[in-house]
Design a protein around this motif. Structure first.
Motif, PDB file in Angstrom:
ATOM      1  N   HIS A 177      34.783  45.581  50.633  1.00 16.68           N
ATOM      2  CA  HIS A 177      35.720  44.753  49.472  1.00 16.68           C
ATOM      3  C   HIS A 177      34.738  45.360  47.869  1.00 16.68           C
ATOM      4  O   HIS A 177      33.195  45.124  48.087  1.00 16.68           O
ATOM      5  N   CYS A 182      41.813  46.842  45.129  1.00 13.55           N
ATOM      6  CA  CYS A 182      41.806  45.837  46.160  1.00 13.55           C
ATOM      7  C   CYS A 182      42.516  44.584  45.965  1.00 13.55           C
ATOM      8  O   CYS A 182      42.750  43.795  44.811  1.00 13.55           O
ATOM      9  N   PRO A 183      42.545  43.718  46.786  1.00 15.06           N
ATOM     10  CA  PRO A 183      42.930  42.349  47.405  1.00 15.06           C
ATOM     11  C   PRO A 183      42.375  41.562  46.613  1.00 15.06           C
ATOM     12  O   PRO A 183      41.351  41.832  46.238  1.00 15.06           O
ATOM     13  N   GLY A 184      42.898  40.818  46.024  1.00 16.06           N
ATOM     14  CA  GLY A 184      42.274  40.175  44.450  1.00 16.06           C
ATOM     15  C   GLY A 184      42.143  40.332  43.112  1.00 16.06           C
ATOM     16  O   GLY A 184      41.667  40.040  42.427  1.00 16.06           O
ATOM     17  N   GLU A 233      45.637  38.839  47.536  1.00 11.41           N
ATOM     18  CA  GLU A 233      45.662  38.349  48.557  1.00 11.41           C
ATOM     19  C   GLU A 233      46.135  39.406  49.714  1.00 11.41           C
ATOM     20  O   GLU A 233      46.002  39.094  51.366  1.00 11.41           O
ATOM     21  N   TYR A 234      47.088  40.686  49.386  1.00 11.65           N
ATOM     22  CA  TYR A 234      46.937  40.949  50.362  1.00 11.65           C
ATOM     23  C   TYR A 234      46.267  41.297  51.967  1.00 11.65           C
ATOM     24  O   TYR A 234      45.763  41.831  51.641  1.00 11.65           O
ATOM     25  N   ASP A 235      47.253  41.673  53.206  1.00 14.27           N
ATOM     26  CA  ASP A 235      46.434  41.867  54.101  1.00 14.27           C
ATOM     27  C   ASP A 235      47.188  42.553  54.885  1.00 14.27           C
ATOM     28  O   ASP A 235      46.957  42.978  56.434  1.00 14.27           O
ATOM     29  N   PRO A 242      44.015  46.701  52.921  1.00 14.40           N
ATOM     30  CA  PRO A 242      42.673  45.630  52.261  1.00 14.40           C
ATOM     31  C   PRO A 242      41.735  46.404  51.740  1.00 14.40           C
ATOM     32  O   PRO A 242      40.846  45.818  51.474  1.00 14.40           O
TER      33      PRO A 242
END
Ligand SMILES: O=C1CCN([C@@H]2O[C@H](COP(=O)(O)O)[C@@H](O)[C@H]2O)C(=O)N1
Length: 350
Positions: free
Chosen positions: A53, A60-62, A73-75, A118
């Motif tokens: 991350h 990236c998520p967030g 905040e994708y998973d 993610p």
């Protein structure tokens, strides 16, 4: 021509040309050229210390993207509008009164970026089949969303910096256009002509024959077949084909999506094991055109995916499509059958 020039033809030794029926073009195959010394460019190996991350990576998520939007905040998969789109839905018309040598046409569309996962330090071959299945489901969703409006929805993935990928986070792009681009327009013409002349879709017949001869099959399962095509240009180019006649990704059954996830993982793992690096490539899907074509007879089409990897003989020596390829015609140094043998010899290390 003296006698030894009349020795029996051996495709592994003697130059020859092969016809690409999808592109209506010829490829020069010069098998013996692999032995030439190489003092040219050596690519630097792909970076392998990508952090899982990076808050500064806009995929990236967030993270915050160029337009100021903050990613959720994708998973699983995550799709967003490209902030630097090559096509936008509305643009003024350039008009139509043009000289034959100075023609302009309107171009409209939508460009989306689709993150596969993610984590930035994972690639499709390292993902679980269930995670790859979610990528396939999202591809289908995007064609269902964009297909009714646009005649062409191009799903494509540029993997690796060598293929001009500008971000290491696992992703692909989806560009929907108000026009049929050159490559699908050509494939539409050639597949239509083949069906009219031979009575069955070109790539349905081709898959059946390749499955019979077994000289260029890289991986296969009950629903899919992947070959180094007889007419391959890139050294380790592959063509992914359904075994049954299916027009678009949206027509796949759940079982076919699962078996597609499985065979993609097997192919991409073989690619990674070929030179023991995360293998660069550009890939894309070609299915029957959409938009107004959804109500037309497009039965000359067969869904298929092209994988175009640049590497030639090692992790750092690539094939260049320049010089002769630009000015004359496509040329390759090893036969597709020899490329397959390299694939087959590779143990499934991952
Ligand atoms: O903040 C950003 C960074 C990158 N992008 C887009 O992500 C895409 C990354 O795809 P490529 O790695 O295939 O170039 C690229 O087309 C670039 O325009 C955004 O839309 N927003």
């Amino acid at each position: 021509m003296d006698n030894d020039k009349k020795s029996t033809f051996d495709p592994k030794e003697h130059q020859h040309m092969r016809y690409n029926p999808l592109r209506d073009s010829w490829v020069l195959v010069s098998a013996h050229r692999m032995k030439r010394p190489w003092k040219g460019q050596v690519e630097k190996p792909s970076e392998d210390n990508i952090p899982r991350h990076d808050p500064n990576n806009p995929l990236c998520p967030g993270s915050t993207r160029a337009n100021g939007e903050v990613n959720p905040e994708y998973d699983s998969t995550f799709v967003f509008e490209n902030d630097f789109p090559a096509l936008q839905p509305d643009a003024p018309d350039p008009g139509s009164d043009h000289h034959p040598l100075f023609q302009t046409k309107a171009a409209r569309g939508v460009c989306k970026v689709m993150c596969f996962h993610p984590w930035s330090d994972i690639t499709l071959p390292l993902m679980q089949p269930g995670e790859i299945r979610k990528v396939i489901d999202k591809w289908v969703e995007l064609i269902e969303e964009l297909g009714p409006t646009y005649p062409w929805v191009q799903i494509f993935e540029n993997k690796g910096a060598m293929m001009g990928c500008s971000n290491p986070h696992p992703h692909c792009q989806v560009w929907a256009s108000s026009f049929l681009p050159n490559e699908p327009a050509l494939a539409d013409r050639t597949q239509r002509a083949f069906l009219q002349e031979h009575g069955e879709p070109m790539l349905v017949q081709y898959a059946r024959k390749e499955a019979q001869v077994q000289e260029r099959v890289v991986v296969e399962n009950e629903d899919w077949l992947i070959v180094v095509p007889y007419w391959a240009t890139w050294p380790f180019q592959t063509l992914l084909l359904p075994r049954r006649h299916v027009l678009r990704l949206t027509d796949l059954t759940g079982k076919e999506r699962d078996s597609l996830a499985s065979i993609m993982k097997r192919l991409l793992t073989k690619y990674d094991n070929l030179f023991e690096i995360s293998f660069p490539y550009s890939m894309g899907w070609h299915g029957a055109p959409t938009g107004t074509h959804l109500t037309e007879d497009m039965s000359h089409w067969q869904l298929h995916a092209h994988y175009y990897p640049p590497l030639l003989r090692s992790a750092t020596v690539r094939k260049f499509m320049v010089g002769y390829e630009m000015l004359a015609q496509e040329q390759r140094d090893l036969t597709p059958e020899q490329a397959l043998l390299t694939f087959v010899d590779v143990p499934m290390r991952k």
